[in-house]
Every structure is written in structure tokens, then in C-alpha cells.
Write an enzyme that holds these catalytic residues in place. Structure first.
Site, PDB file in Angstrom:
ATOM      1  N   ASP A   1      41.693  30.400  41.200  1.00 51.57           N
ATOM      2  CA  ASP A   1      42.132  31.732  40.802  1.00 51.57           C
ATOM      3  C   ASP A   1      41.393  32.208  39.556  1.00 51.57           C
ATOM      4  O   ASP A   1      41.079  31.431  38.658  1.00 51.57           O
ATOM      5  CB  ASP A   1      43.639  31.692  40.530  1.00 51.57           C
ATOM      6  CG  ASP A   1      44.207  33.026  40.118  1.00 51.57           C
ATOM      7  OD1 ASP A   1      44.165  33.957  40.941  1.00 51.57           O
ATOM      8  OD2 ASP A   1      44.666  33.144  38.974  1.00 51.57           O
TER       9      ASP A   1
ATOM     10  N   GLU B   1      37.760  32.830  43.523  1.00 50.32           N
ATOM     11  CA  GLU B   1      38.125  34.241  43.421  1.00 50.32           C
ATOM     12  C   GLU B   1      37.324  34.798  42.253  1.00 50.32           C
ATOM     13  O   GLU B   1      37.709  34.648  41.098  1.00 50.32           O
ATOM     14  CB  GLU B   1      39.621  34.435  43.188  1.00 50.32           C
ATOM     15  CG  GLU B   1      40.013  35.906  43.218  1.00 50.32           C
ATOM     16  CD  GLU B   1      41.161  36.262  42.294  1.00 50.32           C
ATOM     17  OE1 GLU B   1      41.689  37.368  42.426  1.00 50.32           O
ATOM     18  OE2 GLU B   1      41.506  35.457  41.418  1.00 50.32           O
TER      19      GLU B   1
END
Length: 717
Positions: A404, A457
Site C-alpha cells: 500500500d 500501489e
């Protein structure tokens, strides 16, 4: 040597930072000498662990300090204590030697210890003839560290730990306790101030929120039956196989009859068959590591090594992963090394100093999330995180990690104004320490676990995110294609009459589509915080919104790149997603919503069965434009292909006007079969199509383009 009175006074007052230098058993000039602190005792007899009496100790202080010469050689001791009309037995932790050794010290100091999850935290072990729990924690700046828990009345004077001075690790073996015991660390900082009780950074099990204690846990006993699955993925190139990911928030995919979270076993019973039937290849869970705050969705984790107690026992997650593997599904986890919350019981100022984070908020604080940033340049912090990535792959057999907020790690000025960040040594904005950490993590994970893959990401133009670390890349297997998501959703939100002026929103992505290994992601981020559902983003009336959504999904499954879809969007959830409730499964009683679900199922089937649609997802030879410039009609046509496979033409008509006949150039004369039509009446479309296929003559075919639809034609010969 007799200790100075001041040391004994500090011990009795609970202020001494090294009880191991005062308590325990020693070889002395007159025999074996023992000293023990047993509050409440009036008489104490020393015994071996097997119960052989070695002699009585003398109480030298009424607060429970005993000492004396005993028989035998120095060895771990058990005391028979009496006082106040009661009797009890105490196995003395201060008579046991250390568990960690010099090799551990060396590797910890170097930041190259890749088995820290076997050494740090709480481990049930046999040590020097006794069963118990070994505790170890890194707190190099602390004056004193104690284990406190339900086994010692949360009293920090009872189990002060031994300091391994060279590496700043504190350890103690506490005999006669087992699994299920709640504990934390009591830490006195370098300034002498007592810190808030800290949860174990390496805890394998935790209390259910709002509780925050760590819990001692036995090693996993699950017997894995996924050898075939693991072997298969170790032998394939993930870039050249179908990968279609169903993104799931475990707490809100569904709930039980009381509105509570499903256990891992209940999720396995419901979720695994559903995902198999839908044709996805992987389930990706939003973070399941322990976290205190439900609306953080797990992205503000305080227990990186512990599956959340919300979903039942730790073994349950292992059973889920194994069950998914046996059913042919991979399991990916969202992993959050970008930041951590500032809850007092967590990592923040862990030993009274900025240990895991930077002291300067310009380096160590995320203004967007009100969280702390790991100090990636510190060897011990990097090792803590790398070990965590290895831990999930080894202990729970996860197939990959989606990392993330990588962009927030790579740039020092991320979401900051001038003056709110500190440039690197060259005066730039790059966070080279974070880049080095990510390279180390990827090298370690790929090196230790063939078949696993990592996904970033990352929303910027940082070069080489998916290039090998040894060539200067970050070493990820894949990267989310945020540009595709943004441009496509923006295009689909426009009224069809205006789309001709924004044709490039669809065509531009192919300029960079093969610069990285991409995953096309329509994730949870697109259906929260007032953004509405994907269906609600589509333009037009209700029928057109469904048609637009189906056309976009078919476009996406025909576009180069792996696929990811957030739960609920496969049946066109109308409401915005909320972590506080289950998905609106009753919508499947609607023909329109069930039609979208059927389409996603068929798209996954076609994508998996047709190598032209997946085998060159990440390579330019797998794609060819056939019609890229028909902006006036908002039509796009491209070819997907792979060696030895029949090519497939993907044809998108993004207006509500049916076009027939429409001339399309195709590379092979002969029959092209219509293998998918998003406007099929089976999906609640108008049913317009090509009667099963078209004939290509002289390099072209006259094709019927249904309104707001994507069709796929496969060459038959």
C-alpha cells in the site's frame, strides 16, 4: 561478590535495570549460591526442576529477598515457598541462561537476520529442562524493560528482562506459562520516565479490540495440503498466466445472523466457493493484520504479525488459505509498510525515543493520515518489516503482497508543501532509504519463496517499479495501473455525446501500457468517501448506466494487464461501500444486477481460457490497434494475441447508437466467432449482436456494434 546495598535497595524498590546481575544461581567460593526475590514468602526451599531438595534459603529482607548456599551445581531452580498460611512453587526465571546467542546479535546488528519472527516476540519453548515462554523485544534506549501480564498481576517489578547490550534487545524466559496469556512490555525510557504499556511488535495473537494486549500463542499446527498449488505457481511466469483478483474487505463482504464478522471458517465456506464460481484466480484481502480502528479498514495496523482477532483464531486464517489453495485460488494480502498509527500502546516512541519512526515530523509524520512514517534507513526497522513480509509467506503460505501507498514512501515531499519536508543528501525529493528497503524486501521474498509475487500501489512515474532490483528497479512483480483507472472512469462518467472530444482518455494508456507489469485495478478506493459505486459513476439513465458498466468491464478484461475488481462491483452494488455493513446481496434478485454478475463470471472464464487475452498482458507484442482514431463514433478496436493462440478482436462502441454495418480491419480472412457481447440479453442488454460471428474477406469485416457495448471476436479459421 556481595552486591552493594544500593543495588539491593534498587532491586527491592523495582528500580534496578539488571536483576540478572543480582538474582539467580552462581558458583561461589564456598559452593553454589542462590538469591531469589519472592514477595510474601516467609520460608523458601530450593529444588531442582525434578523436585530434588537442595537446601533452604534465608530471608534477608522482609520484602521477600532470600539467599544462601545450596547443594549441587548451578542450574535452573524451583522454589517451594511458604508464607501467610499458604504454600506455592516458583520456577525462578533468573536461574535460566539466555536463549538468544552471539549469532543472533551479529545478524541483528547487521540488519540481516531473516528469522527474527522466530526469535523476537513471545515463543513457547523448552529451555534448560523447563517449559515456558521466551520474550524478546528491541528497545535499545530503554533504562529498563519488563514483561507484564495476567501471570504476574501486571507488575513491572516481577519480570525485569535481561539486556543484550550490543544490540539493544531485552529477553527473558519465564517458565510455567503457556498459550493464551495476555501480556505487554513495561518500558522505562532513557529519561527515567515510565512509558505507556506497549504491545509486542512481534505478537502472533492479540486481544479483540478495544483490548490491546498481546497474547502468547502456540506455533501453527495446521497440516497444509497445498503442495500442488505452491509447486504450480513456483513454475509459472505470473506475467504470462491469467490473474484476475477479487478484492475483499473481510469484515464487510458478509456478516453473520447477528451482524458480527464472519470467522475465517465461515468465510471459507461462503467466500471460496463464490469466488471459484465467479472465475477469479485470486482473493486479495485488504489488511487483516491487527488494527484498533475499524474505519481504518486495516491500513493503520498495530500488529503486523497477528491476524486480527475479529475473525477468530489464528489457525482459522491458515485453514482459509489452505482451503483456497485446494480450490485453485491464490490469496494476496494488502501489506502496509508505509506508515503506522500513533496509538500509545503501539510503536510510537516505543522505548521513549523515536525508535521505529523519525524524530523530525518533516520525515516521520504523514499529514494525510495522521500517522508516523517508518525510518527505513535504520537497519533494525528495515529488518522488522522485511521479516514481516517473509513471515506471511512462510507461516500462512500467502501467494503475494500488495504493498500500500508506495508513492508516499518514495517521495519525501509526498503531500507536503515547501518547507514541510527535508531534501535528500543530493537536494532531491527521492527517499532513497525507502527505495532501498523495497528492493531488500522484494529480493528477500522472491529469493525465499518461488511462486510468490508482489504488487505496488504506486501512482507516479517512478521508473522501474517492476524492474528487477539487481538492475536498479524496485523489484516488484506488478504495479497498479492508476492511470487506466482514472482515465477510464473519467471517460465513462461523460455523456456519450461528449466522449468524442475525450477519445484520448482511452487511447493514451496504451502509450505506457508495457513500461511496467500492470494490474488494472478498480479498487475500494473508487467507491468510498462520497465517490459512490461504480454503477453510480456511469452516465445516463438506469439502463444506460448498466450498459456503460458492462461495456467498461468488457473493455477492461480485453485490455492488456491483469485484473482486479473490488467486492460488490461484480453485481453493480448501488450504494457506496461501507466497512460497517455487509454487501447488498439482495440485489442479485434483480435481473439487471444478476446480469452484471453473469458478465463478470463469463469475462473471467474467457480471460482464463483464451491465451490471447492473458499470455502477453505485459508485453507489447500482445496488442495491436485496429481502429484507434474513430473519435467521431467513439469506437475503439484492438487485437489481443499470443504465440500459438487464436487472436481476439476487442470492439468497443461507447455511444448509445447501434452501428451496423461497421467496417473493421482484421488480419485473417475467414470466420471470427463472437465469444462475448456485453449487450447480450443474458446480461440484461438489448440483445443486438452478430448472430454468432462474422466473415472476414480481403482483410475486413462488416460488424454490428451494439449500443454502449463491448464485443469480442475470436478467429476460427
Amino acid at each position: 561478590m556481595k552486591p552493594p546495598p544500593s543495588a539491593i535497595a534498587a532491586l527491592l524498590a523495582g528500580r534496578h535495570d539488571d536483576p540478572f546481575s543480582l538474582l539467580g544461581v552462581y558458583a561461589g567460593p564456598t559452593g553454589t549460591f542462590a538469591r531469589a526475590l519472592i514477595p510474601g514468602a516467609e520460608r523458601v526451599e530450593a529444588q531442582t526442576l525434578s523436585g530434588t531438595a537442595l537446601g533452604a534459603l534465608v530471608r534477608v529482607d522482609e520484602r521477600g529477598l532470600f539467599e544462601g548456599v545450596i547443594a549441587g551445581e548451578p542450574q535452573p531452580l524451583r522454589y517451594h515457598a511458604q508464607g501467610g498460611g499458604a504454600e506455592w512453587w516458583v520456577t525462578d526465571p533468573y536461574t535460566f541462561g539466555p536463549v538468544l546467542g552471539p549469532v543472533d546479535d551479529l545478524l541483528i546488528a547487521q540488519g540481516t537476520h531473516f528469522r527474527l519472527h522466530d526469535k523476537m516476540g513471545a515463543h513457547l519453548i523448552e529451555h534448560e529442562g523447563a517449559s515456558g515462554v521466551h520474550f524478546a523485544v528491541w528497545a535499545p534506549n530503554a533504562q529498563r524493560v519488563s514483561v507484564v501480564g495476567d501471570f504476574n498481576d501486571w507488575d513491572g517489578k516481577r519480570h525485569v528482562m535481561r539486556r543484550r547490550a550490543d544490540v539493544g534487545v531485552w529477553e527473558i524466559f519465564i517458565p510455567d506459562i503457556a498459550e493464551g496469556r495476555h501480556y505487554k512490555f513495561e518500558i522505562v525510557g532513557p529519561d527515567g520516565q515510565l512509558q505507556p504499556l506497549k504491545a509486542d511488535p512481534y505478537a502472533f495473537r492479540t486481544e479483540l479490540r478495544p483490548g490491546t494486549a498481546s497474547i502468547t500463542a502456540t506455533p501453527l499446527t495446521h497440516e497444509w495440503g497445498d503442495a500442488d498449488h505452491v509447486a504450480h505457481w513456483a513454475q509459472v511466469d505470473p506475467r504470462r498466466v491469467p490473474i484476475s483478483i477479487y478484492e475483499v474487505h473481510a469484515g464487510s463482504w458478509d456478516r453473520d445472523e447477528n451482524g458480527w464478522f464472519l470467522t475465517w471458517d465461515a468465510l471459507a465456506d461462503r467466500l471460496i466457493p463464490y469466488v471459484v464460481d465467479m472465475g477469479f484466480t485470486h482473493i486479495e484481502f485488504m489488511p487483516i493484520s491487527e488494527h484498533p480502528y475499524d474505519p481504518s479498514w486495516g491500513y493503520q495496523t498495530t500488529g503486523l504479525y497477528a491476524p486480527s482477532a475479529r475473525f477468530g483464531d489464528v489457525e482459522g486464517f491458515a485453514r482459509f488459505v489452505d482451503g483456497a489453495h485446494r480450490a485453485g485460488l491464490g490469496v494476496l494480502l494488502d501489506w502496509v509498510p508505509a506508515h503506522f498509527p500513533m496509538d500509545a500502546f503501539g510503536l510510537i516512541h516505543f522505548d521513549g525515543t523515536a525508535l521505529y519512526e523519525h524524530e523530525d515530523p518533516r520525515l516521520g509524520f504523514h499529514p494525510d493520515w495522521n500517522t508516523a512514517i517508518y525510518n527505513f534507513g535504520r537497519r533494525e526497522v528495515s529488518a522488522f518489516l522485511v521479516n514481516n513480509a517473509l513471515f506471511w509467506a512462510e507461516r500462512f503460505h500467502v501467494d503475494g503482497l500488495r504493498v500500500d501507498a508506495v508513492a508516499s514512501m518514495l517521495y519525501r515531499d509526498y503531500s507536503r508543501q515547501p518547507g514541510e519536508w527535508i531534501p535528500n543528501a543530493e537536494g532531491g525529493r527521492e527517499n532513497w532509504e525507502a527505495a532501498s528497503f523495497l528492493q531488500s524486501m522484494n529480493r528477500a521474498v522472491y529469493g525465499a519463496h518461488p511462486g510468490i509475487f508482489t504488487v505496488a500501489e504506486e501512482s507516479t512515474a517512478w521508473p522501474g517499479v517492476t524492474h528487477p532490483a539487481h538492475d536498479g528497479g524496485l523489484g516488484f512483480g506488478f504495479k497498479w495501473n492508476m492511470g487506466f483507472m482514472h482515465d477510464t472512469l473519467k471517460y465513462m462518467a461523460r455523456e456519450p455525446i461528449h466522449r468524442q472530444h475525450h477519445h484520448h482518455d482511452i487511447t493514451f494508456g496504451l502509450v505506457y501500457a508495457f513500461s511496467e507489469n500492470y494490474v488494472l485495478a478498480l479498487s475500494h478506493d473508487e467507491v468510498v468517501h462520497g465517490k459512490g459505486s461504480l454503477l453510480a459513476k456511469m452516465s445516463g439513465d438506469d439502463w444506460q448506466q448498466f450498459a456503460n458498466l458492462r461495456a467498461m468491464y468488457a473493455l477492461m478484461w480485453g485490455y492488456p494487464g491483469k485484473k482486479l475488481l473490488f467486492m460488490g462491483q461484480e453485481f453493480a452494488q448501488r450504494r457506496e461501500w461501507s466497512e460497517a455493513r455487509a454487501l447488498d446481496w439482495d440485489l442479485l434478485h434483480s435481473t439487471a444486477h444478476e446480469g452484471v454478475r453473469k458478465l463478470i463470471r463469463d469475462l473471467n472464464r474467457v480471460y482464463r481460457e483464451k491465451p490471447a487475452l492473458h499470455a502477453r498482458d505485459c508485453e507489447p507484442e500482445g496488442f495491436e490497434w485496429l481502429v484507434a482514431d474513430d473519435a467521431a463514433n467513439s469506437v475503439f478496436v484492438w487485437l489481443r494475441k499470443a504465440p500459438g493462440a487464436a487472436p481476439i478482436a476487442v470492439i468497443c462502441n461507447m455511444t448509445p447508437v447501434a452501428r451496423a454495418p461497421y467496417r473493421i480491419p482484421l488480419p485473417h480472412d475467414g470466420r471470427w466467432r463472437e465469444i462475448l457481447n456485453s449487450d447480450s440479453s443474458f446480461y440484461w442488454g438489448s440483445g443486438l449482436g452478430n448472430m454468432g460471428g462474422v466473415e472476414v474477406r480481403d482483410g475486413a469485416a462488416m460488424v454490428t456494434l451494439p449500443p454502449l457495448a463491448t464485443i469480442m471476436l475470436e478467429f476460427e479459421g
